[in-house]
Structures are given as C-alpha cells and as structure tokens.
Enzyme design. Structure first.
Site, PDB file in Angstrom:
ATOM      1  N   ASP A 134       0.844  -1.191   0.000  1.00 31.02           N
ATOM      2  CA  ASP A 134       0.000   0.000   0.000  1.00 31.02           C
ATOM      3  C   ASP A 134       0.886   1.249   0.000  1.00 31.02           C
ATOM      4  O   ASP A 134       1.833   1.346   0.788  1.00 31.02           O
ATOM      5  CB  ASP A 134      -0.882  -0.032   1.253  1.00 31.02           C
ATOM      6  CG  ASP A 134      -1.871   1.113   1.328  1.00 31.02           C
ATOM      7  OD1 ASP A 134      -2.325   1.567   0.264  1.00 31.02           O
ATOM      8  OD2 ASP A 134      -2.196   1.528   2.460  1.00 31.02           O
ATOM      9  N   HIS A 135       0.605   2.178  -0.860  1.00 30.39           N
ATOM     10  CA  HIS A 135       1.290   3.481  -0.907  1.00 30.39           C
ATOM     11  C   HIS A 135       2.811   3.363  -1.017  1.00 30.39           C
ATOM     12  O   HIS A 135       3.548   4.028  -0.287  1.00 30.39           O
ATOM     13  CB  HIS A 135       0.922   4.343   0.300  1.00 30.39           C
ATOM     14  CG  HIS A 135      -0.472   4.862   0.255  1.00 30.39           C
ATOM     15  ND1 HIS A 135      -0.862   5.862  -0.608  1.00 30.39           N
ATOM     16  CD2 HIS A 135      -1.581   4.506   0.950  1.00 30.39           C
ATOM     17  CE1 HIS A 135      -2.154   6.100  -0.443  1.00 30.39           C
ATOM     18  NE2 HIS A 135      -2.613   5.286   0.487  1.00 30.39           N
ATOM     19  N   GLU A 154      -2.707   5.639  -8.434  1.00 30.81           N
ATOM     20  CA  GLU A 154      -3.607   6.589  -7.769  1.00 30.81           C
ATOM     21  C   GLU A 154      -3.608   7.911  -8.525  1.00 30.81           C
ATOM     22  O   GLU A 154      -2.553   8.407  -8.939  1.00 30.81           O
ATOM     23  CB  GLU A 154      -3.196   6.826  -6.318  1.00 30.81           C
ATOM     24  CG  GLU A 154      -4.144   7.773  -5.582  1.00 30.81           C
ATOM     25  CD  GLU A 154      -3.917   7.817  -4.074  1.00 30.81           C
ATOM     26  OE1 GLU A 154      -4.563   8.662  -3.413  1.00 30.81           O
ATOM     27  OE2 GLU A 154      -3.101   7.036  -3.562  1.00 30.81           O
ATOM     28  N   GLY A 164      -7.193   7.980   8.415  1.00 31.64           N
ATOM     29  CA  GLY A 164      -7.197   8.271   9.843  1.00 31.64           C
ATOM     30  C   GLY A 164      -8.574   8.648  10.359  1.00 31.64           C
ATOM     31  O   GLY A 164      -9.597   8.522   9.681  1.00 31.64           O
ATOM     32  N   ASN A 200      -9.982   0.212   1.344  1.00 28.28           N
ATOM     33  CA  ASN A 200      -8.907   0.126   2.324  1.00 28.28           C
ATOM     34  C   ASN A 200      -9.434   0.418   3.728  1.00 28.28           C
ATOM     35  O   ASN A 200     -10.109   1.425   3.943  1.00 28.28           O
ATOM     36  CB  ASN A 200      -7.799   1.121   1.982  1.00 28.28           C
ATOM     37  CG  ASN A 200      -7.023   0.736   0.734  1.00 28.28           C
ATOM     38  OD1 ASN A 200      -7.404  -0.179   0.007  1.00 28.28           O
ATOM     39  ND2 ASN A 200      -5.932   1.425   0.496  1.00 28.28           N
TER      40      ASN A 200
END
Length: 290
Positions: free
Chosen positions: A80-81, A132, A179, A230
């Site tokens: 991820d990322h 993305e 978050g 996610n």
C-alpha cells in the site's frame, strides 16, 4: 490461495461485490484479519504500507505467505502506498503479489511515468499494480499519509491515466481521508463523480480512507463499482484500545493474554466491514472461475 489483484478484483467485478484491504503492522493485526476471513470464507487483501514493510522486515512475510498460500480462501498480499520503485522492489523481494505505486502528489505526466515504470517491472512476473490519481485527505493519527486538501479525481484524466499506464486498478479521490475524522465532522462522498469515473474507466476502482465513513456511503460506493476498500484505522484503533483497557484495568503485561482479547475486538469490526462489502461466503467463486 494467494493470487494477484487482477485475479481477485476481476471476479469481484463479475459477481458485483467488494473486497476489503486491511492494513497489517504486526502478527496480532494479521491474525485478526486472517482469522475472520477464514471463518467467514471471505476473500481478503492483506495490505502493508511502505512504513509497515520497513518495520516488519521482509522476513516477517515468510511467516505470512505459507498461511495465505495453503488456505482455501483467496488472498492478495499487497503493498500500500509505495512511493518509489525501491519500495515496490522490496515488496517483490518479500513475495507480495501486488503493489501500489503512489505518484498522486506528482504532476500528472510525472505520475504517469513513475506508474509506467512500476508496471514494466511488475507485469512480467505476474504482479499487479495499483495506481492513484487525485489525493486522499489526511485526518487525525494516520500512518498512511495524505494531504490537507483533497484533489478530486477528474473522470477525463482517469481515463487517460489508465490508458497511458496499463495499471490493473485505480485508487480514486472522491472525498475520503486517512485516519480519524475530527469530532463532529461528517464526511460526504461524491458518488456522482464516482459514477462518471466508472463510465470512463474499464478497470476496478479502489477507495482509500474507507475507515470512519458512514456505512451506507461505503456500501453505495461498492454498488457503483468500487471493488477494493482500504481499512486500517477502524479496526486497528479498536485493537489498540482493547489492549490499553486490559493494561490499565489490571496491569496485565503478558502479550499471550492481551493479544487474543484485542484480536477478538478487532474481528467484530472486520466482520462488520465484510458484511458491508458483501464479501462473506464469496471465496467459493474463485474455485469456480480460476
């Protein structure tokens, strides 16, 4: 069963359900997701961001991979990322079956070029690539990052980006953040924007920052074509708070006593998410179609 993201999401697309991608940092997080996916026969994506990969070390995935491979439930092991090609290569070394290269903060053409590099490395070895376009907001206590201001994905740019990069799935920005949202803030997804993107893009769509959003909006996004959502904050926070409760209540410090209770609390959240995604019991489709 350990498969790549293409294999996972193409079947989800065919049967019109969504797959949860749950970030894991350590063995308790992994047991939470793996145990519930096994119990509910739900496909799942075990997801690790670049910081978590560095923390756990590549050796940790020598423990995870055999469990995923020998299961009757389908799993993806996904980076991820990833911000750099080096991040992606570290995940490949650790045995991941899918990687995300996140060039969303770069100008459009630089994002295209970076993403094309990842595709050129990953596709020849049967590893799928998530890209993305647009930016995800960053709320409170996020370990995935984000920006203070969301840059929404433009449908025309999304179509162009997919054609130029050859990616397997696309993370879109329609109003989510990583978050916790601040107290009193109610997020609102731009579902009309999602519909326009779906009309133009012929690959599965991904929703980042899926924690802390209203259930009905996430379910609606899944019905409109999102195939991967996610989840990190929603279940990890419950896991951590349960650990703290036990420690503060009686001074317990033995992890063999603490972690099972935290796992149990986290799994209640994970089950709820899988219900929203309509992924429970869908493992059977992978044996019919693969």
């Amino acid at each position: 069963m350990l498969i790549n993201m293409n294999e996972m999401l193409n079947i989800a697309e065919h049967y019109n359900f969504c797959v949860g991608a749950f970030n894991v940092t350590e063995v308790g997080n992994f047991k939470s997701v793996f145990g519930e996916a096994e119990r509910l026969k739900s496909p799942a994506i075990i997801q690790v961001n670049a910081g978590e990969l560095a923390f756990a070390g590549t050796e940790f995935f020598g423990y995870i991979r055999p469990l995923l491979m020998n299961s009757r439930v389908p799993y993806v092991l996904h980076l991820d990322h990833g911000k750099t090609i080096r991040d992606c290569l570290m995940a490949v070394k650790a045995g991941f079956t899918s990687v995300m290269i996140d060039g969303s903060l770069l100008p459009f053409q630089e994002n295209v070029e970076l993403t094309k590099q990842a595709v050129a490395i990953a596709h020849p070895i049967n590893i799928s690539v998530e890209g993305e376009l647009g930016t995800i907001g960053e709320a409170l206590q996020s370990d995935e990052g984000g920006t203070s201001e969301i840059k929404y994905t433009e449908p025309e740019e999304a179509e162009d980006f997919v054609k130029k990069t050859g990616i397997d799935c696309l993370a879109v920005a329609i109003g989510t953040s990583h978050g916790f949202y601040p107290k009193g803030f109610v997020p609102k997804l731009q579902l009309d924007r999602l519909q326009e993107i779906k009309k133009r893009v012929n690959i599965p769509l991904v929703l980042h920052g899926g924690s802390n959003n209203p259930d009905e909006e996430i379910a609606a996004a899944c019905r409109l074509g999102v195939r991967k959502v996610n989840i990190s904050t929603d279940y990890k926070s419950v896991y951590a708070f349960r650990l703290n409760e036990q420690i503060n209540a009686d001074g317990e410090f033995k992890m063999t006593n603490l972690i099972p209770e935290a796992v149990k609390a986290a799994q209640e959240v994970i089950q709820h998410k899988m219900e929203i995604f309509d992924s429970i019991g869908k493992a059977k489709y992978y044996y019919e179609d693969l």
